[in-house]
Design a protein around this motif. Sequence first.
Motif, PDB file in Angstrom:
ATOM      1  N   VAL A 290      42.365  45.644 -78.816  1.00  0.00           N
ATOM      2  CA  VAL A 290      41.500  44.504 -79.343  1.00  0.00           C
ATOM      3  C   VAL A 290      40.384  45.158 -80.013  1.00  0.00           C
ATOM      4  N   LEU A 291      39.945  44.950 -81.046  1.00  0.00           N
ATOM      5  CA  LEU A 291      38.619  45.568 -81.642  1.00  0.00           C
ATOM      6  C   LEU A 291      37.551  44.393 -81.133  1.00  0.00           C
ATOM      7  N   VAL A 292      36.813  44.944 -80.353  1.00  0.00           N
ATOM      8  CA  VAL A 292      35.517  44.409 -79.644  1.00  0.00           C
ATOM      9  C   VAL A 292      34.107  45.064 -80.054  1.00  0.00           C
ATOM     10  N   PRO A 293      32.962  44.401 -80.040  1.00  0.00           N
ATOM     11  CA  PRO A 293      31.828  44.944 -80.409  1.00  0.00           C
ATOM     12  C   PRO A 293      31.468  46.039 -79.295  1.00  0.00           C
ATOM     13  N   ARG A 294      30.855  47.102 -79.456  1.00  0.00           N
ATOM     14  CA  ARG A 294      30.528  48.208 -78.726  1.00  0.00           C
ATOM     15  C   ARG A 294      29.303  47.878 -78.000  1.00  0.00           C
ATOM     16  N   PRO A 295      29.583  47.787 -76.559  1.00  0.00           N
ATOM     17  CA  PRO A 295      28.263  47.542 -75.863  1.00  0.00           C
ATOM     18  C   PRO A 295      27.203  48.472 -75.705  1.00  0.00           C
ATOM     19  N   THR A 296      25.747  48.074 -75.724  1.00  0.00           N
ATOM     20  CA  THR A 296      24.887  49.092 -75.989  1.00  0.00           C
ATOM     21  C   THR A 296      24.095  49.096 -74.649  1.00  0.00           C
ATOM     22  N   THR A 297      24.466  47.807 -73.571  1.00  0.00           N
ATOM     23  CA  THR A 297      23.719  47.882 -72.252  1.00  0.00           C
ATOM     24  C   THR A 297      24.721  47.373 -71.373  1.00  0.00           C
ATOM     25  N   ALA A 298      24.267  47.628 -69.776  1.00  0.00           N
ATOM     26  CA  ALA A 298      25.123  47.221 -68.897  1.00  0.00           C
ATOM     27  C   ALA A 298      25.514  45.784 -68.948  1.00  0.00           C
ATOM     28  N   ASP A 299      24.460  45.053 -69.296  1.00  0.00           N
ATOM     29  CA  ASP A 299      24.836  43.519 -69.353  1.00  0.00           C
ATOM     30  C   ASP A 299      25.655  43.120 -70.665  1.00  0.00           C
ATOM     31  N   GLU A 300      25.682  43.803 -71.524  1.00  0.00           N
ATOM     32  CA  GLU A 300      26.665  43.717 -72.680  1.00  0.00           C
ATOM     33  C   GLU A 300      28.178  43.951 -72.589  1.00  0.00           C
ATOM     34  N   ALA A 301      28.232  44.880 -71.662  1.00  0.00           N
ATOM     35  CA  ALA A 301      29.378  45.587 -71.087  1.00  0.00           C
ATOM     36  C   ALA A 301      30.106  44.538 -70.250  1.00  0.00           C
ATOM     37  N   LEU A 302      29.286  44.045 -69.072  1.00  0.00           N
ATOM     38  CA  LEU A 302      29.822  43.112 -68.143  1.00  0.00           C
ATOM     39  C   LEU A 302      30.281  41.840 -68.887  1.00  0.00           C
ATOM     40  N   ALA A 303      29.655  41.375 -69.976  1.00  0.00           N
ATOM     41  CA  ALA A 303      29.772  40.005 -70.461  1.00  0.00           C
ATOM     42  C   ALA A 303      30.974  40.271 -71.294  1.00  0.00           C
ATOM     43  N   LEU A 304      31.344  41.538 -71.797  1.00  0.00           N
ATOM     44  CA  LEU A 304      32.462  41.561 -72.589  1.00  0.00           C
ATOM     45  C   LEU A 304      33.747  41.812 -71.605  1.00  0.00           C
ATOM     46  N   ILE A 305      33.560  42.122 -70.571  1.00  0.00           N
ATOM     47  CA  ILE A 305      34.748  42.215 -69.484  1.00  0.00           C
ATOM     48  C   ILE A 305      35.004  40.981 -69.043  1.00  0.00           C
ATOM     49  N   ARG A 306      33.924  40.208 -68.815  1.00  0.00           N
ATOM     50  CA  ARG A 306      34.077  38.672 -68.044  1.00  0.00           C
ATOM     51  C   ARG A 306      34.981  37.743 -69.254  1.00  0.00           C
ATOM     52  N   GLU A 307      34.515  38.051 -70.506  1.00  0.00           N
ATOM     53  CA  GLU A 307      35.176  37.469 -71.625  1.00  0.00           C
ATOM     54  C   GLU A 307      36.644  37.509 -71.648  1.00  0.00           C
ATOM     55  N   ASN A 308      36.965  38.591 -71.411  1.00  0.00           N
ATOM     56  CA  ASN A 308      38.539  39.167 -71.597  1.00  0.00           C
ATOM     57  C   ASN A 308      39.202  39.154 -70.092  1.00  0.00           C
ATOM     58  N   LEU A 309      38.432  38.971 -69.078  1.00  0.00           N
ATOM     59  CA  LEU A 309      39.209  39.332 -67.773  1.00  0.00           C
ATOM     60  C   LEU A 309      40.358  38.045 -67.712  1.00  0.00           C
ATOM     61  N   GLY A 310      41.358  38.480 -67.322  1.00  0.00           N
ATOM     62  CA  GLY A 310      42.523  37.702 -67.104  1.00  0.00           C
ATOM     63  C   GLY A 310      43.245  37.415 -68.281  1.00  0.00           C
ATOM     64  N   ARG A 311      42.791  37.650 -69.659  1.00  0.00           N
ATOM     65  CA  ARG A 311      43.359  37.266 -70.692  1.00  0.00           C
ATOM     66  C   ARG A 311      44.019  38.583 -71.255  1.00  0.00           C
ATOM     67  N   ASN A 312      43.142  39.842 -71.067  1.00  0.00           N
ATOM     68  CA  ASN A 312      43.684  40.977 -71.541  1.00  0.00           C
ATOM     69  C   ASN A 312      43.543  42.035 -70.501  1.00  0.00           C
ATOM     70  N   THR A 313      44.066  43.242 -70.825  1.00  0.00           N
ATOM     71  CA  THR A 313      44.071  44.487 -70.034  1.00  0.00           C
ATOM     72  C   THR A 313      42.900  45.209 -70.472  1.00  0.00           C
ATOM     73  N   ILE A 314      41.804  45.462 -69.400  1.00  0.00           N
ATOM     74  CA  ILE A 314      40.477  46.002 -69.804  1.00  0.00           C
ATOM     75  C   ILE A 314      40.285  47.355 -68.936  1.00  0.00           C
ATOM     76  N   ARG A 315      39.911  48.484 -69.608  1.00  0.00           N
ATOM     77  CA  ARG A 315      39.620  49.660 -69.103  1.00  0.00           C
ATOM     78  C   ARG A 315      38.060  49.701 -69.276  1.00  0.00           C
ATOM     79  N   VAL A 316      37.301  50.390 -68.317  1.00  0.00           N
ATOM     80  CA  VAL A 316      35.884  50.492 -68.358  1.00  0.00           C
ATOM     81  C   VAL A 316      35.450  51.931 -67.908  1.00  0.00           C
ATOM     82  N   GLY A 317      34.438  52.349 -68.521  1.00  0.00           N
ATOM     83  CA  GLY A 317      33.609  53.482 -68.305  1.00  0.00           C
ATOM     84  C   GLY A 317      34.331  54.831 -68.366  1.00  0.00           C
TER      85      GLY A 317
END
Length: 207
Positions: free
Chosen positions: A44-71
């Motif tokens: 799924v194409l998502v905006p590239r986070p530039t800060t930790a807060d943006e990364a966490l917001a993106l994870i929260r938005e998709n958690l439970g609906r999609n598979t998420i890999r981080v870092g």
Amino acid sequence: MVDAALIQQCADPGLKPAIVMQFIERAGSLDPLTVTVRSGNRIVLVPRPTTADEALALIRENLGRNTIRVGITQYPAGLGIVDAGQLKPDLVDACQNIRVGTALFAKVYRIVAKWYGNPTGREALPQILEDAIIAWQTGYFEGTAVFRAPDPGSLKLTAPMPAKNEIRRGDNDPIPGDFELSRESTASDPNKADIRIDLSGIGSREK
């Protein structure tokens, strides 16, 4: 390439730095803020986070609906998390991500090694590493969900190199030769796992 000093400081001490480098090179990312979102086999194409807060917001938005890999290690973000409020900034911290990612990868390696019959010869170890990396990327090995599977325990392997024909894929019988195998119960939580695994046999195949 991830800084060698960061790996030395943060990676699980049971993994050789060269193995960690191979793992990150093949299955990880150089950017600690990388968030990869998949729906089934589709990225799924998502905006590239530039800060930790943006990364966490993106994870929260998709958690439970999609598979998420981080870092850096592309750690499975939803592992052990029931509610998005449980997410911590540590997940996108470079050192902490390497710490928990390599600890979990070491467990995946042990699961694969056990399936092979815990062989100790150098001929088998590169194949085990290859399968462990694939299992990390897919989340499965031979039908087992490796991230949630019980940890088979710490392995201490010392043995002479067996002949190539003594290692058979899927053979659960002991490998001929004088070797010692000890196991200790470990927590399935990668943050608490007591991991001690000797991968020195792969040294001859390091990149």
